[in-house]
Design a protein around this motif. Structure first.
Motif, PDB file in Angstrom:
ATOM      1  N   VAL A   4       0.864  -1.175   0.000  1.00  0.00           N
ATOM      2  CA  VAL A   4       0.000   0.000   0.000  1.00  0.00           C
ATOM      3  C   VAL A   4       0.903   1.228   0.000  1.00  0.00           C
ATOM      4  CG1 VAL A   4      -1.726   1.346   1.260  1.00  0.00           C
ATOM      5  CG2 VAL A   4      -1.867  -1.160   1.237  1.00  0.00           C
ATOM      6  N   GLU A   5       0.730   2.095  -0.999  1.00  0.00           N
ATOM      7  CA  GLU A   5       1.508   3.329  -1.082  1.00  0.00           C
ATOM      8  C   GLU A   5       0.542   4.507  -1.183  1.00  0.00           C
ATOM      9  OE1 GLU A   5       4.727   3.685  -0.836  1.00  0.00           O
ATOM     10  OE2 GLU A   5       5.292   1.557  -0.858  1.00  0.00           O
ATOM     11  N   ILE A   6       0.513   5.316  -0.145  1.00  0.00           N
ATOM     12  CA  ILE A   6      -0.333   6.515  -0.129  1.00  0.00           C
ATOM     13  C   ILE A   6       0.595   7.723  -0.111  1.00  0.00           C
ATOM     14  CG2 ILE A   6      -2.013   7.832   1.230  1.00  0.00           C
ATOM     15  CD1 ILE A   6      -3.131   5.165   2.193  1.00  0.00           C
ATOM     16  N   ASN A   7       0.498   8.537  -1.153  1.00  0.00           N
ATOM     17  CA  ASN A   7       1.445   9.623  -1.337  1.00  0.00           C
ATOM     18  C   ASN A   7       0.750  10.987  -1.364  1.00  0.00           C
ATOM     19  OD1 ASN A   7       3.920  10.927  -1.908  1.00  0.00           O
ATOM     20  ND2 ASN A   7       3.501  10.848  -4.109  1.00  0.00           N
ATOM     21  N   ARG A   8       0.947  11.752  -0.304  1.00  0.00           N
ATOM     22  CA  ARG A   8       0.464  13.127  -0.171  1.00  0.00           C
ATOM     23  C   ARG A   8      -1.023  13.259  -0.540  1.00  0.00           C
ATOM     24  NH1 ARG A   8       4.743  17.702  -1.591  1.00  0.00           N
ATOM     25  NH2 ARG A   8       3.397  18.623   0.000  1.00  0.00           N
ATOM     26  N   VAL A   9      -1.817  12.411   0.083  1.00  0.00           N
ATOM     27  CA  VAL A   9      -3.251  12.363  -0.219  1.00  0.00           C
ATOM     28  C   VAL A   9      -4.030  13.378   0.612  1.00  0.00           C
ATOM     29  CG1 VAL A   9      -5.323  10.963   0.181  1.00  0.00           C
ATOM     30  CG2 VAL A   9      -3.409  10.028  -1.111  1.00  0.00           C
ATOM     31  N   SER A  10      -4.861  14.141  -0.078  1.00  0.00           N
ATOM     32  CA  SER A  10      -5.830  15.032   0.572  1.00  0.00           C
ATOM     33  C   SER A  10      -7.196  14.738  -0.014  1.00  0.00           C
ATOM     34  CB  SER A  10      -5.475  16.505   0.331  1.00  0.00           C
ATOM     35  OG  SER A  10      -4.245  16.847   0.931  1.00  0.00           O
ATOM     36  N   LEU A  11      -8.220  14.928   0.802  1.00  0.00           N
ATOM     37  CA  LEU A  11      -9.585  14.716   0.321  1.00  0.00           C
ATOM     38  C   LEU A  11     -10.480  15.810   0.875  1.00  0.00           C
ATOM     39  CD1 LEU A  11     -11.486  11.409  -0.124  1.00  0.00           C
ATOM     40  CD2 LEU A  11     -12.625  13.351   0.939  1.00  0.00           C
ATOM     41  N   GLU A  12     -11.164  16.489  -0.020  1.00  0.00           N
ATOM     42  CA  GLU A  12     -12.105  17.540   0.355  1.00  0.00           C
ATOM     43  C   GLU A  12     -13.479  17.195  -0.207  1.00  0.00           C
ATOM     44  OE1 GLU A  12     -10.578  21.088  -1.331  1.00  0.00           O
ATOM     45  OE2 GLU A  12      -8.869  21.240   0.035  1.00  0.00           O
ATOM     46  N   TYR A  13     -14.511  17.667   0.476  1.00  0.00           N
ATOM     47  CA  TYR A  13     -15.856  17.493  -0.060  1.00  0.00           C
ATOM     48  C   TYR A  13     -16.697  18.718   0.299  1.00  0.00           C
ATOM     49  CZ  TYR A  13     -16.774  15.827   4.720  1.00  0.00           C
ATOM     50  OH  TYR A  13     -16.865  15.716   6.082  1.00  0.00           O
ATOM     51  N   PRO A  14     -17.688  19.034  -0.561  1.00  0.00           N
ATOM     52  CA  PRO A  14     -18.511  20.227  -0.325  1.00  0.00           C
ATOM     53  C   PRO A  14     -19.597  19.967   0.706  1.00  0.00           C
ATOM     54  CG  PRO A  14     -19.212  19.172  -2.342  1.00  0.00           C
ATOM     55  CD  PRO A  14     -18.017  18.391  -1.844  1.00  0.00           C
ATOM     56  N   VAL A  15     -19.897  21.000   1.479  1.00  0.00           N
ATOM     57  CA  VAL A  15     -21.001  20.956   2.440  1.00  0.00           C
ATOM     58  C   VAL A  15     -21.834  22.208   2.216  1.00  0.00           C
ATOM     59  CG1 VAL A  15     -21.683  20.973   4.851  1.00  0.00           C
ATOM     60  CG2 VAL A  15     -19.687  19.656   4.137  1.00  0.00           C
ATOM     61  N   PHE A  16     -23.112  22.029   1.923  1.00  0.00           N
ATOM     62  CA  PHE A  16     -23.991  23.159   1.696  1.00  0.00           C
ATOM     63  C   PHE A  16     -24.544  23.669   3.017  1.00  0.00           C
ATOM     64  CE2 PHE A  16     -23.903  21.199  -2.433  1.00  0.00           C
ATOM     65  CZ  PHE A  16     -23.849  22.290  -3.283  1.00  0.00           C
ATOM     66  N   GLU A  17     -24.426  24.954   3.235  1.00  0.00           N
ATOM     67  CA  GLU A  17     -24.961  25.562   4.441  1.00  0.00           C
ATOM     68  C   GLU A  17     -26.484  25.525   4.389  1.00  0.00           C
ATOM     69  OE1 GLU A  17     -23.292  29.416   4.362  1.00  0.00           O
ATOM     70  OE2 GLU A  17     -21.223  28.723   4.534  1.00  0.00           O
ATOM     71  N   MET A  18     -27.092  25.729   5.547  1.00  0.00           N
ATOM     72  CA  MET A  18     -28.552  25.631   5.626  1.00  0.00           C
ATOM     73  C   MET A  18     -29.244  26.551   4.633  1.00  0.00           C
ATOM     74  SD  MET A  18     -29.262  23.305   7.789  1.00  0.00           S
ATOM     75  CE  MET A  18     -31.000  23.631   8.142  1.00  0.00           C
ATOM     76  N   ALA A  19     -28.712  27.759   4.484  1.00  0.00           N
ATOM     77  CA  ALA A  19     -29.363  28.719   3.593  1.00  0.00           C
ATOM     78  C   ALA A  19     -29.187  28.339   2.139  1.00  0.00           C
ATOM     79  CB  ALA A  19     -28.781  30.114   3.827  1.00  0.00           C
ATOM     80  N   GLY A  20     -28.204  27.492   1.856  1.00  0.00           N
ATOM     81  CA  GLY A  20     -27.943  27.165   0.462  1.00  0.00           C
ATOM     82  C   GLY A  20     -28.000  25.685   0.172  1.00  0.00           C
ATOM     83  N   ARG A  21     -28.716  24.902   0.992  1.00  0.00           N
ATOM     84  CA  ARG A  21     -28.696  23.461   0.812  1.00  0.00           C
ATOM     85  C   ARG A  21     -29.479  23.018  -0.413  1.00  0.00           C
ATOM     86  NH1 ARG A  21     -32.308  21.588   6.035  1.00  0.00           N
ATOM     87  NH2 ARG A  21     -34.097  22.941   5.675  1.00  0.00           N
ATOM     88  N   SER A  22     -30.371  23.850  -0.932  1.00  0.00           N
ATOM     89  CA  SER A  22     -31.054  23.533  -2.170  1.00  0.00           C
ATOM     90  C   SER A  22     -30.104  23.785  -3.326  1.00  0.00           C
ATOM     91  CB  SER A  22     -32.311  24.391  -2.333  1.00  0.00           C
ATOM     92  OG  SER A  22     -32.756  24.368  -3.675  1.00  0.00           O
TER      93      SER A  22
END
Length: 248
Positions: A4-22
């Protein structure tokens, strides 16, 4: 050889605020030049590690530290935003209940697809079709749609399917999640047998005793960052000291 080789891994994901969840409202706001109502959460930050045959890696950290995310990335269930993941060997993961299972199909009909996703051969699938019904003890329920199962029955089926074939890299979120108490002892024996034939283990757990027993190295994850990786006692002692200091 498994690795297993994991090299400089980053993971981001979007989260919609309450006012913009639609999504519709968010898109309209964006086109009008207003805020889209979206924030981004960084679950992993520049994580690197390397595992080889015989490694038993334990992941430690507080809730929300990024342990489960790292398991998902290693298993190929999630893709990193940046960095690379290279796993050599067949991966068996017990982190996603019901992965590959269609609840409209019967238990019997659900055996083959998840195993094919894991790369099982025709002979392995044929063996599993005989072994899974006997191991789970689900009897006539194997003929019924999985949507009619209790949560414990679904967990039995998922556990049996995932451990029906041999793998090179075993990925676990906690030691066991196999449903009803009456099934746990049986499942523990099966899991110990599978582990004995596995080349690499990656295990996330809050149990320090379990990590000391099962692992030969520990990775401490906090706020998505790899704080420390190394010998079991060295890393666990550093984690305990930091956690105790923070509470105090």
């Amino acid at each position: 050889m498994a690795s297993v080789e994991i090299n400089r891994v980053s993971l981001e994901y979007p989260v919609f605020e309450m006012a913009g969840r639609s999504l519709k409202v968010s898109m309209i706001n964006r086109m009008r030049g207003g805020p889209a109502g979206e924030a981004r959460v960084t679950a992993l930050r520049d994580v690197s590690l390397s595992l080889k045959d015989g490694d038993r890696l334990g992941l430690i950290g507080t809730n929300g530290a990024g342990k489960s995310t790292l398991l998902r990335v290693t298993a190929g269930v999630a893709s990193p935003t940046r960095g690379t993941v290279n796993v050599q060997g067949r991966v068996i993961s017990l982190i996603e209940k019901g992965l590959g299972i269609n609840e409209e199909l019967s238990g019997d009909a659900n055996i083959e697809l998840p195993l094919r996703l894991l790369g099982a051969s025709d002979a392995e699938v044929a063996h599993a079709k005989r072994w899974v019904p006997d191991f789970t003890g689900l009897g006539d329920f194997m003929k019924l749609p999985v949507r009619t199962y209790s949560d414990g029955m679904k967990a039995r089926l998922s556990f049996a399917i995932c451990t029906a074939i041999e793998g090179d890299v075993l990925i676990l979120d906690e030691w066991l999640s196999a449903g009803d108490l009456g099934f746990v002892e049986k499942a523990e024996r099966q899991l110990a047998d599978v582990l004995g034939r596995t080349r690499i283990l990656v295990l996330a757990s809050h149990s320090l005793d379990l990590l000391r027993h099962a692992c030969n190295k520990i990775a401490w994850i906090e706020n998505g960052r790899l704080m420390q990786i190394g010998p079991v006692d060295q890393v666990l002692n550093a984690y305990i000291e930091a956690t105790t200091t923070k509470v105090a």
